[in-house]
Design an enzyme around this catalytic site. Sequence first.
Site, PDB file in Angstrom:
ATOM      1  N   GLN A 117       0.848  -1.190   0.000  1.00 14.76           N
ATOM      2  CA  GLN A 117       0.000   0.000   0.000  1.00 14.76           C
ATOM      3  C   GLN A 117       0.887   1.245   0.000  1.00 14.76           C
ATOM      4  O   GLN A 117       1.642   1.462   0.946  1.00 14.76           O
ATOM      5  CB  GLN A 117      -0.863  -0.011   1.269  1.00 14.76           C
ATOM      6  CG  GLN A 117      -1.761   1.193   1.428  1.00 14.76           C
ATOM      7  CD  GLN A 117      -2.078   1.469   2.895  1.00 14.76           C
ATOM      8  OE1 GLN A 117      -1.221   1.323   3.764  1.00 14.76           O
ATOM      9  NE2 GLN A 117      -3.303   1.852   3.173  1.00 14.76           N
ATOM     10  N   SER A 172       1.499   6.662   2.513  1.00 14.95           N
ATOM     11  CA  SER A 172       2.224   7.629   3.348  1.00 14.95           C
ATOM     12  C   SER A 172       3.441   8.194   2.647  1.00 14.95           C
ATOM     13  O   SER A 172       4.127   7.502   1.883  1.00 14.95           O
ATOM     14  CB  SER A 172       2.688   6.959   4.647  1.00 14.95           C
ATOM     15  OG  SER A 172       1.603   6.416   5.333  1.00 14.95           O
ATOM     16  N   GLU A 219      -8.537  -1.749   5.922  1.00 14.74           N
ATOM     17  CA  GLU A 219      -7.304  -1.885   6.708  1.00 14.74           C
ATOM     18  C   GLU A 219      -7.621  -1.957   8.200  1.00 14.74           C
ATOM     19  O   GLU A 219      -7.100  -2.801   8.924  1.00 14.74           O
ATOM     20  CB  GLU A 219      -6.390  -0.687   6.422  1.00 14.74           C
ATOM     21  CG  GLU A 219      -5.120  -0.680   7.264  1.00 14.74           C
ATOM     22  CD  GLU A 219      -4.114   0.383   6.822  1.00 14.74           C
ATOM     23  OE1 GLU A 219      -4.496   1.299   6.065  1.00 14.74           O
ATOM     24  OE2 GLU A 219      -2.958   0.288   7.244  1.00 14.74           O
ATOM     25  N   ASN A 260      -3.340   6.143  17.105  1.00 14.85           N
ATOM     26  CA  ASN A 260      -4.443   6.100  18.088  1.00 14.85           C
ATOM     27  C   ASN A 260      -5.181   7.434  18.125  1.00 14.85           C
ATOM     28  O   ASN A 260      -6.408   7.472  18.242  1.00 14.85           O
ATOM     29  CB  ASN A 260      -3.877   5.801  19.487  1.00 14.85           C
ATOM     30  CG  ASN A 260      -3.459   4.345  19.620  1.00 14.85           C
ATOM     31  OD1 ASN A 260      -3.499   3.590  18.656  1.00 14.85           O
ATOM     32  ND2 ASN A 260      -3.062   3.950  20.824  1.00 14.85           N
ATOM     33  N   GLU A 261      -4.421   8.544  18.028  1.00 19.10           N
ATOM     34  CA  GLU A 261      -5.062   9.865  18.107  1.00 19.10           C
ATOM     35  C   GLU A 261      -6.014  10.065  16.931  1.00 19.10           C
ATOM     36  O   GLU A 261      -7.114  10.602  17.083  1.00 19.10           O
ATOM     37  CB  GLU A 261      -3.997  10.985  18.108  1.00 19.10           C
ATOM     38  CG  GLU A 261      -3.135  11.043  19.369  1.00 19.10           C
ATOM     39  CD  GLU A 261      -2.100   9.924  19.441  1.00 19.10           C
ATOM     40  OE1 GLU A 261      -1.678   9.414  18.380  1.00 19.10           O
ATOM     41  OE2 GLU A 261      -1.722   9.530  20.563  1.00 19.10           O
TER      42      GLU A 261
HETATM   43  C1  FAD Z   1       4.716  -0.603  11.188  1.00 22.82           C
HETATM   44  C2  FAD Z   1       4.169   0.417  10.250  1.00 22.82           C
HETATM   45  C3  FAD Z   1       3.759   0.011   8.986  1.00 22.82           C
HETATM   46  C4  FAD Z   1       3.264   0.956   8.079  1.00 22.82           C
HETATM   47  N1  FAD Z   1       2.914   0.519   6.833  1.00 22.82           N
HETATM   48  C5  FAD Z   1       2.477   1.427   5.939  1.00 22.82           C
HETATM   49  C6  FAD Z   1       2.175   1.007   4.598  1.00 22.82           C
HETATM   50  O1  FAD Z   1       2.298  -0.181   4.247  1.00 22.82           O
HETATM   51  N2  FAD Z   1       1.777   1.930   3.702  1.00 22.82           N
HETATM   52  C7  FAD Z   1       1.620   3.245   4.046  1.00 22.82           C
HETATM   53  O2  FAD Z   1       1.207   4.026   3.181  1.00 22.82           O
HETATM   54  N3  FAD Z   1       1.920   3.685   5.298  1.00 22.82           N
HETATM   55  C8  FAD Z   1       2.343   2.805   6.251  1.00 22.82           C
HETATM   56  N4  FAD Z   1       2.651   3.225   7.514  1.00 22.82           N
HETATM   57  C9  FAD Z   1       2.581   4.653   7.828  1.00 22.82           C
HETATM   58  C10 FAD Z   1       1.459   5.040   8.774  1.00 22.82           C
HETATM   59  O3  FAD Z   1       0.209   5.000   8.112  1.00 22.82           O
HETATM   60  C11 FAD Z   1       1.784   6.458   9.294  1.00 22.82           C
HETATM   61  O4  FAD Z   1       2.986   6.355  10.038  1.00 22.82           O
HETATM   62  C12 FAD Z   1       0.681   6.993  10.163  1.00 22.82           C
HETATM   63  O5  FAD Z   1      -0.482   7.281   9.403  1.00 22.82           O
HETATM   64  C13 FAD Z   1       1.125   8.287  10.887  1.00 22.82           C
HETATM   65  O6  FAD Z   1       1.687   9.198  10.019  1.00 22.82           O
HETATM   66  P1  FAD Z   1       3.111   9.882  10.332  1.00 22.82           P
HETATM   67  O7  FAD Z   1       4.066   8.801  10.716  1.00 22.82           O
HETATM   68  O8  FAD Z   1       3.436  10.781   9.206  1.00 22.82           O
HETATM   69  O9  FAD Z   1       2.854  10.743  11.664  1.00 22.82           O
HETATM   70  P2  FAD Z   1       2.205  12.187  11.713  1.00 22.82           P
HETATM   71  O10 FAD Z   1       0.964  12.230  10.901  1.00 22.82           O
HETATM   72  O11 FAD Z   1       3.245  13.199  11.429  1.00 22.82           O
HETATM   73  O12 FAD Z   1       1.792  12.274  13.253  1.00 22.82           O
HETATM   74  C14 FAD Z   1       2.711  12.649  14.280  1.00 22.82           C
HETATM   75  C15 FAD Z   1       1.928  12.689  15.606  1.00 22.82           C
HETATM   76  O13 FAD Z   1       0.883  13.689  15.516  1.00 22.82           O
HETATM   77  C16 FAD Z   1      -0.373  13.113  15.847  1.00 22.82           C
HETATM   78  N5  FAD Z   1      -1.427  13.724  15.017  1.00 22.82           N
HETATM   79  C17 FAD Z   1      -1.358  13.961  13.684  1.00 22.82           C
HETATM   80  N6  FAD Z   1      -2.518  14.507  13.256  1.00 22.82           N
HETATM   81  C18 FAD Z   1      -3.337  14.585  14.339  1.00 22.82           C
HETATM   82  C19 FAD Z   1      -4.654  15.062  14.536  1.00 22.82           C
HETATM   83  N7  FAD Z   1      -5.386  15.548  13.528  1.00 22.82           N
HETATM   84  N8  FAD Z   1      -5.186  15.005  15.810  1.00 22.82           N
HETATM   85  C20 FAD Z   1      -4.453  14.489  16.843  1.00 22.82           C
HETATM   86  N9  FAD Z   1      -3.174  14.051  16.706  1.00 22.82           N
HETATM   87  C21 FAD Z   1      -2.634  14.085  15.480  1.00 22.82           C
HETATM   88  C22 FAD Z   1      -0.224  11.648  15.524  1.00 22.82           C
HETATM   89  O14 FAD Z   1      -1.150  10.866  16.258  1.00 22.82           O
HETATM   90  C23 FAD Z   1       1.207  11.370  15.918  1.00 22.82           C
HETATM   91  O15 FAD Z   1       1.294  11.129  17.295  1.00 22.82           O
HETATM   92  C24 FAD Z   1       3.152   2.319   8.454  1.00 22.82           C
HETATM   93  C25 FAD Z   1       3.552   2.727   9.742  1.00 22.82           C
HETATM   94  C26 FAD Z   1       4.059   1.784  10.628  1.00 22.82           C
HETATM   95  C27 FAD Z   1       4.477   2.243  11.997  1.00 22.82           C
END
Ligand code: FAD
Length: 404
Positions: free
Chosen positions: A124, A127, A242, A368-369
């Site tokens: 997928q 991100s 998902e 979780n958020e």
């Molecule tokens: C093991 C693993 C596998 C993954 N596999 C895939 C994959 O196969 N394909 C893919 O596309 N992605 C994948 N991901 C990515 C995953 O979907 C993102 O890491 C996730 O959506 C969070 O985005 P970010 O890491 O950019 O954090 P950010 O969006 O930058 O968030 C940083 C912090 O801010 C908080 N935050 C952000 N927005 C809000 C809001 N509106 N309200 C409250 N809090 C908020 C978040 O909760 C977090 O604590 C994977 C991630 C992991 C850990």
Amino acid sequence: MSVPNGSPTEFQEYRDGVRSWLKANAPASMPSAAELIPAAKAFQAALFDAGYAGITWPKDVGGQGLSPAYQQVYSDEAAAYELPVYPFIIGMGMCGPTVNDLGTDEQRTGYLPRLLRGEDIWCQLFSEPGAGSDVASLQTRAVLDGDTWVVNGQKVWTTNAQWADFGALLARTDPDRPKHSGLTMFVLDMHAPGVTVRPLKDMSGRAPFNEVYFDDVRIPVDAVLGQVNGGWNAAVTMLGHERVSIGATRKPKTNPMEFASLVELARDHGVTGDPAQRERLAELYADERVLDLFNVRMRQETMAGNPPGARGSVAKLAGALLLRKAIETAGQIAGSDTIAWEPDDARGAGLALGINSAPASSIAGGTNEVQHNIIGERILGLPKEPQVDRDIPFRELKVGTQRG
Ligand SMILES: Cc1cc2nc3c(=O)[nH]c(=O)nc-3n(C[C@H](O)[C@H](O)[C@H](O)COP(=O)(O)OP(=O)(O)OC[C@H]3O[C@@H](n4cnc5c(N)ncnc54)[C@H](O)[C@@H]3O)c2cc1C
């Protein structure tokens, strides 16, 4: 568990069939890293031949067309084994169901039987470094050139991309539209020229995910999944699958973070008489059962034509919180044994790996958020988060590299 269709005898026969098939065909041990892909493909092909792949998927794509109650029976029985199915989780749990929902007949009958037979692995591609929780801010661009789309950009955290044959790619096709309405989903051939996959290590030392780069990658027009500029709808469809899939995935009973393994750990550390540990374990057992029953109910409702929608977020969040509680329990029981073990102690190593890997479940598939926000807005009816950028053309937003 009561069964919502079929007679009890029918289900018992089905369960007996699954049980004896797994007993005869489940590999005795997990394959080594080098053997994982051939072993996973062979096992998936055997599952297909036995009629246990795509239990709820339609028959025209190679599925069994059975109700989710049968899937539940299979999952219950399979939880007794550690099976080499990990390379297929994204394809079976997310990409396949989305292709089935949104794909043309050619796409459905072209991709899905191959996936069920274990011929193709999927990933997928959502991100990006500047777009995770707010995935609609993604910047990977697809530009139409004759009868192909040309893609440039970067994805990150892409699970299983190192093995993938296809990816469900979300890319921006019209930056003059607001961020949610200028996206398109494509089926990307991961072997196409211009696709580069680089591994990323997590804190457990393994590299379960990757960064993926696209340099002038050409995608044929018939690889659009759903509508051009309708990618947000496709993304929401896939994220729904998902969350249900993550929430409903049963870990094998041998997983170090499962109740049965933690009870064994408590026995080995001589703490089963300790009231505090007993209370912790009892709480964990109750939470595990509640989540199981919640998942059964979601499946039954899906079968009755009422798909879970935002309730998938409840399952996803509950699974992540349960895992966190399991880590804390393991730490309370085993203390420093969770971070230091003898070289020949496979269980100690497994415990530490379980603990190091578990926090990822609070992030993957939406943090979780983010699940709290979805549940608050869409289930509890709380006011929506302010979205000041919702109606502004994407190219005017200060996001990602557009921050200047
Ligand atoms: C093991 C693993 C596998 C993954 N596999 C895939 C994959 O196969 N394909 C893919 O596309 N992605 C994948 N991901 C990515 C995953 O979907 C993102 O890491 C996730 O959506 C969070 O985005 P970010 O890491 O950019 O954090 P950010 O969006 O930058 O968030 C940083 C912090 O801010 C908080 N935050 C952000 N927005 C809000 C809001 N509106 N309200 C409250 N809090 C908020 C978040 O909760 C977090 O604590 C994977 C991630 C992991 C850990």
